[in-house]
Structures are given as C-alpha cells and as structure tokens.
Design a protein around this motif. Structure first.
Motif, PDB file in Angstrom:
ATOM      1  N   GLU A 128       8.414  34.668  -5.090  1.00  0.00           N
ATOM      2  CA  GLU A 128       9.554  34.291  -5.933  1.00  0.00           C
ATOM      3  C   GLU A 128       9.619  35.148  -7.190  1.00  0.00           C
ATOM      4  N   ASP A 161      12.760  37.618  -8.069  1.00  0.00           N
ATOM      5  CA  ASP A 161      13.493  37.496  -9.334  1.00  0.00           C
ATOM      6  C   ASP A 161      13.430  38.779 -10.154  1.00  0.00           C
ATOM      7  N   ARG A 166      15.431  41.719  -7.943  1.00  0.00           N
ATOM      8  CA  ARG A 166      16.670  41.334  -7.254  1.00  0.00           C
ATOM      9  C   ARG A 166      17.835  42.225  -7.640  1.00  0.00           C
TER      10      ARG A 166
END
Length: 448
Positions: free
Chosen positions: A150, A154, A157
């Motif tokens: 994750e 993030d 991205r």
C-alpha cells in the motif's frame, strides 16, 4: 498379562511407521509436486528470464558500469529507467526498486529486489504478521507485506498513472524476488481494487513473483491466477514455509533442524484440514515450477518448466534437500530460467514451427489458461475452500459488484454465498421444468 504382550507389537508398528515416514521423506522430491502439471511454452515463459534480469539490475549502483551482470548483460537501456530508490529514500518501508519503461516490449515495469540480510527493516516487514490479522477482499493476506504494498502504491501511483496516460497501449508489470515478490503480489491486489486511480484496465496488469513468500489465502491465490504468476526453482524453501516467519528467522543458525521439524508437523496434518483453514497462506497465482534435478542423481539435467493453477497440492511439503536455500537465489533462478527458455526455443526451431502456427498457438494458449483458471475456481468451490466462489468469468469483478460500497478490509463472505446459492437454485428449477410436468391433480410426473 495380555496387555503386556501387546506392547512389543505396538512398538514394532510404531517403528515401522516412523521408518516409512523417513523413507518417504528422503525420497520426496520437488518434481513430484508438479509431475501432473502441463509443460510451459516458450511464448508464455519468455518474459520470466527478462524480468529476473531486471530484478538483478536493482542490485547495481551504476547500471552503465555494472559489477554483477549475468552473461549477456541485463538487456536494458539505462536511459529508460524512470526512477530508482534505495533504502534511504524508501525509509525502510520496502526494499529498493526502480521503474523501467521498456519500449522494446511496450511495458511499464516496477521491479523490487529481495530481502537484504543486513537490513533490519526488511526483517520488520517480513515479521509483521499475525495469523488471521489482516483481511482483504474476502480472504487473508500477510500484514507487513500488505502495508509495504500500500505504501509503494501510494508513493508511485502518480508516476505510474502519468506513464499509463502517456503510453496507453503499454502493459503494466510488477515483478520482484523473495520479499519483493510478496510486496508486488499484494500490490497487484491493491492496484486491481483501484484501477481508476491508475487509469488502466485489468487485462493490462500482470505480476511475476519470483521465489515468493506465502502471502495470501488459497481463495485469493486461485482467484487472481489470471494476473499473478509465481516462479519457483526446484526445492526453494520459502514458497513452502507455512509457519510464522519469525520462527524461521530465529532458526537461521539451525535451519536444517527447523525444516525437519516442519516436515514432521506437516506430515501429521491432514490435507483437508490444510485446505479448509481460511487463514493459511499460500504462494500466489499461477505457478511455474522449474525442475532440473532427479532423485538419486547428483548432476543437473536440462531444466523443464511445469505450469498450472493448482488448488490442492500447492507446494504444501518442505523438501529435505541440500539445495533448499541455493534454489532461492535470484542468480540461480535467472540462469536456469534462461536455460529452460533457450531449450524451448531450440525445440521449436527443430520442429520447424511456422510463424503463423506460433501465433495461433499463442491465441489458443490464452484460451487454455482462461479455461484452466475457471476450472481451478470450480475445484476450489468443490473442495469447500473458505470464501471460494466461481460466479464470474473474471472472479474478482463479480465479488466487487456484489459488495459495492463495503469496506474490502472487513468482508464477511455472506453475499457471494447467497448469490451462488440463488444461481444454483435457479439452475435446479430449470432442470426440474425440463424433466417433469404437472398433471390435472397437481402432481409432478415425468415428461414423455
């Protein structure tokens, strides 16, 4: 007196059982796991040696003056490396990685290196997991690897989205080794849950996890097998370790004793109990198993690559071998993968397969993989795998649509079960209507 006479018989039976177990374990080889799998073709296996070299390139400090390049080099253009980050820039959240824009293959690649034995942060990521701690999309995943995935999504991205917008026809590939393989496998799950944020579609996403840790429950491993691929070399221990990884790293100085203990424990565990454990983690996706050794043979043989989407027998047993750690090294995996690919190409050349037939074979290969994936989903349902279902052609989409608006971190699995039951009930009603009629008295009779 009669009881005392039976004790020697029980001891003999016990000794014979132990001797049989030791004999079977000594004869158990990694090739037995994939002996019924199909052979991989050159078309589907071609990217794997190339991605292994990209992972190796992450270890280099200067790609223009490499120090550990394999024979033939890394096969990349340093000018196409969009960014690269080391431990200082990742803050220890994930291992070093880079993003490579491969114009030769129309591909956007994010490659993550494996665990560094000298970095405590890598251990922290691997050890951050408690059994059943983290739920994701109706299954369970490794907590530390999910956090790393994750964070990586993030952080990168926007760059990935810009590259996708600039090159809309390019595929997006996530690849890694060992610890990095677990990170990219779970990052793929995160990306597929957030495709709108990346501006792409599912069919352009793929993942190649080399020597991955067991990071997701069985229903997730099978459901995402159309996107995620795992590569395992012969006796590699990490995809077979089912215990908590903190126990593994505590036993690094006596790893053979630990592996023998795990063998005894797994032998005494019923296979049905393994399959129905919802919190048991597995190697993700479609499996490619490179087999290069045979029992009672010391030399290496020409490597053969087997592939399948297995449900049961999915690297469940640790192999007692002196190569369990060396087979985990990315250098050996790259070398044997390239050798296996060269043999595939050579066989095609000897058979003089025309270009048109190769194109037709590639199209049929996609269809066969799709059918095999559907069959694996159906088998998972038949074996009563927790939270397994096969309602949709694309396993993931049906589940997301039925749970629209719910938090993926706390799925109960009730909705898909009801939908599946409704579908089976409607099929039964249609079946009854085809076979029976209702007479004047209201009774059901067979149709003539």
């Amino acid at each position: 007196m009669s009881i005392c006479c039976g004790i020697p018989i029980l001891e003999s039976v016990y000794c014979l059982a132990c001797a049989r177990w030791v004999w079977l374990k000594c004869l158990y080889t990694a090739g037995r796991e994939s002996e019924n799998w199909g052979l991989a073709t050159a078309e589907e296996f071609e990217p794997i040696p190339r991605f292994c070299r990209l992972i190796l390139a992450v270890y280099e400090e200067d790609l223009r003056n490499p120090l550990w390049a394999p024979p033939g080099g890394y096969g990349l253009n340093p000018d196409w490396v969009i960014l690269r980050k080391d431990y200082e820039e990742t803050l220890g959240r994930v291992p070093p990685y880079f993003i490579y824009l491969d114009h030769d293959h129309s591909d956007i690649v994010l490659a993550v290196r494996g665990l560094n034995l000298a970095k405590e942060n890598d251990y922290a990521v691997m050890l951050d997991n408690k059994l059943g701690q983290t739920k994701f999309d109706g299954g369970y995943v490794h907590n530390g690897l999910l956090k790393a995935a994750e964070w990586l999504f993030d952080t990168e991205r926007e760059i990935l989205r810009e590259l996708v917008m600039k090159h809309p026809n390019y595929t997006v590939t996530f690849t890694g080794h060992s610890l990095g393989a677990g990170v990219v496998a779970l990052m793929t799950l995160v990306v597929l849950q957030n495709l709108s944020k990346l501006g792409t579609e599912r069919k352009k996403i793929r993942c190649y996890a080399t020597a991955p840790a067991r990071c997701m429950s069985l229903n997730l491993a099978v459901r995402y097998a159309d996107v995620i691929n795992s590569v395992v070399l012969q006796d590699d221990f990490l995809p077979r370790i089912t215990t908590a990884l903190d126990n593994l790293f505590k036993s690094l100085f006596c790893l053979p004793c630990f592996l023998c203990t795990m063998c005894l424990k797994e032998t005494c565990t019923l296979e049905q109990k393994m399959l129905t454990d919802p919190k048991r983690l597995y190697a993700p996706g479609r499996l490619y198993h490179i087999v290069e050794r045979k029992p009672f043979r010391f030399e290496r043989f020409p490597p053969v690559v087997k592939t399948a989407v297995p449900v049961d027998g999915r690297f469940e047993h640790i192999v007692l071998s002196c190569n369990v750690t060396s087979d985990h090294a990315i250098i050996w995996i790259e070398r044997e993968a390239q050798k296996a690919f060269d043999l595939m190409v050579e066989n095609d050349r000897i058979m003089e397969v025309p270009a048109k037939q190769r194109m037709e074979r590639q199209v049929s290969l996609v269809r066969e993989h799709s059918q095999e994936h559907k069959a694996a989903l159906r088998r998972a349902v038949a074996l009563n795998i927790p939270h397994a279902y096969s309602d949709s052609q694309y396993g993931t989409f049906a589940f997301i649509e039925t749970l629209e608006g719910e938090n993926s971190g706390g799925l109960s699995g009730g909705t898909p079960c009801k939908a599946s039951f409704k579908k089976r009930r409607e099929s039964w009603d249609n079946f009854v209507e085809r076979l029976f009629d209702v007479d004047e008295s209201g009774d059901m009779v067979f149709k003539k």
